[in-house]
Write a protein that holds these residues in place. Structure first.
Motif, short mmCIF file in Angstrom:
data_model
loop_
_atom_site.label_atom_id
_atom_site.label_comp_id
_atom_site.label_asym_id
_atom_site.label_seq_id
_atom_site.Cartn_x
_atom_site.Cartn_y
_atom_site.Cartn_z
N UNK A 353 -51.24 -38.96 -61.36
CA UNK A 353 -50.67 -39.60 -61.63
C UNK A 353 -49.25 -40.61 -60.64
N UNK A 354 -48.93 -41.56 -60.96
CA UNK A 354 -48.27 -41.99 -60.01
C UNK A 354 -46.92 -42.71 -60.98
N UNK A 359 -37.29 -51.77 -54.03
CA UNK A 359 -37.01 -51.36 -52.90
C UNK A 359 -35.44 -50.99 -52.28
N UNK A 360 -35.03 -50.02 -53.06
CA UNK A 360 -34.32 -49.02 -52.85
C UNK A 360 -34.55 -47.18 -52.83
N UNK A 361 -35.96 -47.41 -53.05
CA UNK A 361 -36.21 -46.23 -53.26
C UNK A 361 -36.23 -45.20 -54.54
N UNK A 362 -35.84 -46.31 -54.85
CA UNK A 362 -35.31 -45.63 -56.48
C UNK A 362 -36.02 -45.52 -57.50
N UNK A 363 -36.85 -43.98 -58.35
CA UNK A 363 -38.18 -43.95 -58.48
C UNK A 363 -38.53 -43.95 -60.33
N UNK A 364 -39.11 -44.76 -61.06
CA UNK A 364 -38.86 -45.07 -62.79
C UNK A 364 -40.34 -44.73 -63.45
N UNK A 365 -40.30 -45.16 -64.36
CA UNK A 365 -41.79 -44.64 -64.92
C UNK A 365 -42.78 -44.35 -64.34
N UNK A 366 -42.65 -43.32 -64.56
CA UNK A 366 -44.13 -42.20 -64.06
C UNK A 366 -44.99 -42.70 -64.67
N UNK A 431 -47.78 -36.73 -59.38
CA UNK A 431 -47.57 -38.34 -58.80
C UNK A 431 -47.31 -37.79 -57.96
N UNK A 432 -48.65 -38.41 -57.69
CA UNK A 432 -48.85 -38.95 -55.96
C UNK A 432 -48.36 -39.81 -55.76
N UNK A 433 -48.46 -40.61 -55.74
CA UNK A 433 -48.25 -42.40 -54.90
C UNK A 433 -47.20 -43.02 -56.43
#
Length: 767
Positions: A353-354, A359-366, A431-433
């Motif tokens: 999964x990904x 640019x601020x390091x915020x994760x979203x949309x898995x 989530x590995x990527x």
């Protein structure tokens, strides 16, 4: 505060329309007199208003002054064909991106939404339709939202009563009458602000991360201990083609490899003639720090396929992982891959999964992916990141091919999966990527890099040719995805459509009438199974329909209602080599529904094929079956709007699923008989289709959901009330039987991620 008002009817300059399909300028005056609108793509004037010339018509609204940050109400007055939902996109300085888009909700000829411009807005894009149709636009306004009413709206949202104000106390209903008037559509749904929507989704993902995702504190020690036990840890070569990335992003990408928990890796970098000398210095500094990092500096730019081949030439590992020059590997990524490989020596390909990272390091949309689905892969490259191949397979197919840039990995995946069994493809549901979002990135905007789409379509077409499939690859209109249109052989096989019924002549007449009038597939018979009809009008209908249509037969089944037994009985009378199970409350929408289903069902590897079904109000009734929902199984995306894409476009794409509903199911007769038909004794009413599909899968066949067969399903209108004590007792017995027969397999659907909830049918994150 400034507001914008656009009048489409009066402000178009003479000579604005030309024969060119792009960049037509329509000068439209705002009330303030300082703005303009441009028909940017696929739009021209017509006698009735406008005409879309292609699948992506849109208007650019560019003011002379920025729209300040804050809350706004959008109002579009337009005349659009039924079923179209316009969208508005905001440019906050990084172009138009999907995450900064907002749908407008319909109320007559008015479409509206409440949005928050979280930064000053440079320009606005309006997408009124998504294909070539006639339409008309009258006016578009952006006005500051009333802050008092907005506060009341937010309060109602938190109280959870905004969705149905009719259930609120009388005093609340009176107090918020103005809110209903100003902020609710006629359907009673609040149009949420775009940033509030994004934050709500983001909050859900952050909760999932805190509750379920890997973290060094609770996962690293265990992984390190497991790695120490590996007898022969494989060498994993990470390939990184590089061309002019941002230095900071490049450093972070390389650093993400250097920080891997798993130690037995090498990073093979191929710089493809980057023009920034700082890139060379950066890479060499990393090479000096870690001898596991290798580099080749190509003298000439050859694009990503050749650069990846150059990186592959450096690789010594038995396994190859791919990393873009600005993306990130999770620190446990290669450890999870190595442990997966150690558990099963038959594996040839691994994917994970990904999610996306800004640019601020915020994760979203898995993207929580299903296990391997060949039909889904032929619709889009859902394997994507992280994908790990056995090196020998890459060599056997000749590596990456020039001419497929942008879809070079998709082309490679297709060529490799042609050579390996599906059972050797392993999915790691973690989530590995992290896929970086940036301007011009396909991670942030799927409209970017259209050359990549064309190359993907070419790769798919060549895959079809190599596999000698009776099919052709086509663009899926208005999407970045593909459709494989399978062909029916000549002569077309006879299909026996089986429709059980008891009276309910108004439903049956609609159902059969729609089949006869709309179905383009010609070689079919209809078998109506009369299960004790007693009304004279029903028997008159039987007599008339059979005499008027030689391909319609009436057979009687004079026993108590048992859906499984009725269909098994009818199959004995079926003359066709293909069976179509239909409820008597099914109504055809798409004329080629049966062609789409039969063409796929005729492929030797396929068992059941299911359709996309809607409630009469146009919302989704069936988008495939997900195991585990409601203890046994439920329908995917139930009650989603008809034009919704669904979770990662799964409502739009042909795909493999564990089961589909027998309300509209096509299967070859030999497959039906091979597995023994529907379960009569233990599943007379419910779950017989799920059980049947699972037995078909157990026999080695694939079940397929196709969105290209669209029908209405009036949802068991003729079956009666299920709340009587006898029927409730029967339902309990059927659930118990399914749990006893299939056990834990019902809780581990391979085509539905364990990271998604089993409490709802909306693909929301597990809690």
């Amino acid at each position: 505060m400034r507001f914008w008002t656009i009048s489409f009817a009066t402000a178009i300059r003479k000579g604005a329309t030309t024969d060119r399909a792009h960049e037509r300028k329509l000068s439209v005056g705002f009330s303030a007199g300082d703005n303009s609108i441009i028909a940017k793509n696929d739009v021209a004037r017509s006698a009735s208003g406008f005409v879309a010339l292609g699948h992506d018509p849109w208007f650019l609204l560019k003011p002379k002054h920025c729209l300040r940050r804050g809350w706004y109400r959008l109002d579009l007055k337009a005349f659009l064909p039924d079923g179209y939902q316009p969208r508005v996109y905001f440019n906050f300085g990084h172009g138009f991106q999907e995450r900064f888009g907002c749908p407008l909700y319909v109320d007559g000829d008015r479409y509206s939404a409440i949005v928050r411009a979280y930064k000053p807005t440079l320009s606005v894009r309006l997408d009124p339709v998504d294909r070539a149709v006639d339409f008309d636009l009258k006016s578009f306004t952006i006005t500051p939202a009333n802050p008092i009413l907005l506060a009341k709206l937010r309060l109602l949202q938190m109280l959870g009563i905004v969705w149905n104000l009719a259930k609120a106390p009388l005093g609340w209903r009176m107090h918020f009458a103005d809110l209903r008037r100003d902020y609710l559509s006629t359907r009673g749904f609040v149009t949420l602000p775009v940033r509030y929507q994004a934050r709500s989704s983001q909050d859900a993902y952050l909760r999932w991360i805190r509750a379920r995702d890997y973290s060094p504190e609770r996962g690293r020690a265990k992984l390190e201990a497991e790695i120490q036990k590996l007898a022969a840890p494989p060498l994993i070569s990470v390939l990184m083609p590089v061309y002019n990335p941002e230095i900071d992003h490049l450093n972070k990408a390389i650093d993400s490899v250097s920080r891997q928990i798993y130690p037995n890796w090498e990073l093979c970098i191929a710089d493809d003639g980057s023009t920034d000398p700082a890139i060379r210095r950066t890479i060499l500094s990393w090479v000096q720090r870690d001898r596991r990092i290798k580099v080749i500096f190509r003298g000439k730019n050859g694009h990503i396929s050749e650069a990846t081949n150059s990186a592959f030439a450096l690789a010594k590992g038995e396994w190859v992982a791919l990393l873009d020059h600005d993306d990130l590997l999770r620190e446990h990524a290669l450890a999870e891959v190595a442990l997966t490989l150690s558990r099963d020596p038959t594996i040839e390909l691994v994917y994970s999964d990904e999610d996306k990272i800004d640019s601020r390091g915020r994760r979203a949309d898995p993207h929580f992916k299903p296990d391997f689905s060949i039909d889904l892969l032929r619709s889009m490259n859902y394997l994507n990141h992280l994908t790990v191949h056995r090196s020998e397979n890459i060599r056997m197919v000749g590596g990456w091919r020039r001419g497929f840039e942008g879809s070079q990995d998709y082309d490679l995946n297709l060529r490799i999966i042609e050579r390996i069994p599906a059972s050797s493809i392993s999915h790691i549901p973690k989530i590995l990527y992290h896929w970086r979002t940036s301007a011009g990135s396909t991670a942030s905007d799927t409209s970017e890099k259209s050359y990549a789409y064309q190359n993907g379509l070419k790769a798919l077409a060549e895959h079809i040719e190599r596999c000698q499939l009776p099919a052709q690859a086509e663009p899926l209109e208005s999407t970045p995805y593909f459709r494989i249109r399978y062909h029916v052989p000549e002569p077309a096989p006879l299909v026996s459509l089986i429709i059980p019924t008891r009276d309910g002549v108004h439903l049956l007449e609609t159902s059969i009438g729609s089949v006869l009038q709309k179905t383009t597939y010609k070689n079919y018979e209809i078998i109506i199974v009369d299960n004790g009809s007693s009304k004279p009008e029903t028997h008159r209908f039987f007599k008339n329909i059979a005499s008027d249509h030689p391909n319609i037969r009436i057979i009687r089944y004079d026993r108590e209602f048992n859906y499984s037994a009725i269909n098994n009985f009818a199959v004995q009378h079926a003359r066709g080599t293909v069976l179509g199970l239909l409820n008597n409350d099914i109504e055809v929408i798409s004329p080629d529904w049966l062609t789409a289903m039969v063409a796929r069902a005729l492929m030797p590897e396929v068992g059941c094929v299911g359709a996309k079904l809607y409630y009469p109000d146009g919302t989704i009734q069936h988008g495939g079956v997900i195991l585990g929902l409601g203890s046994v199984a439920g329908h995917a995306h139930k009650h989603f709007p008809r034009n919704a894409a669904g979770y990662f476009a799964r409502l739009l794409l042909q795909q493999n699923l564990s089961a589909v509903t027998a309300a509209c199911l096509v299967v070859r007769k030999d497959v039906y008989l091979e597995v023994g038909g529907l379960e009569e004794q233990n599943l007379p009413v419910a779950f017989n289709d799920v059980d049947f599909c699972l037995r078909v899968r157990e026999a080695g066949y694939l079940n397929v959901f196709t969105p290209f067969a669209e029908l209405y399903h009036h949802e068991s209108v003729s079956r009666g009330d299920d709340s009587t004590p006898e029927k409730m007792e029967r339902s309990i017995r059927e659930i118990a039987f399914m749990r006893a027969r299939w056990g834990r397999r019902l809780d581990a659907d391979p085509y539905y991620s364990p990271n998604l909830t089993l409490q709802r049918e909306d693909f929301s994150y597990a809690e």
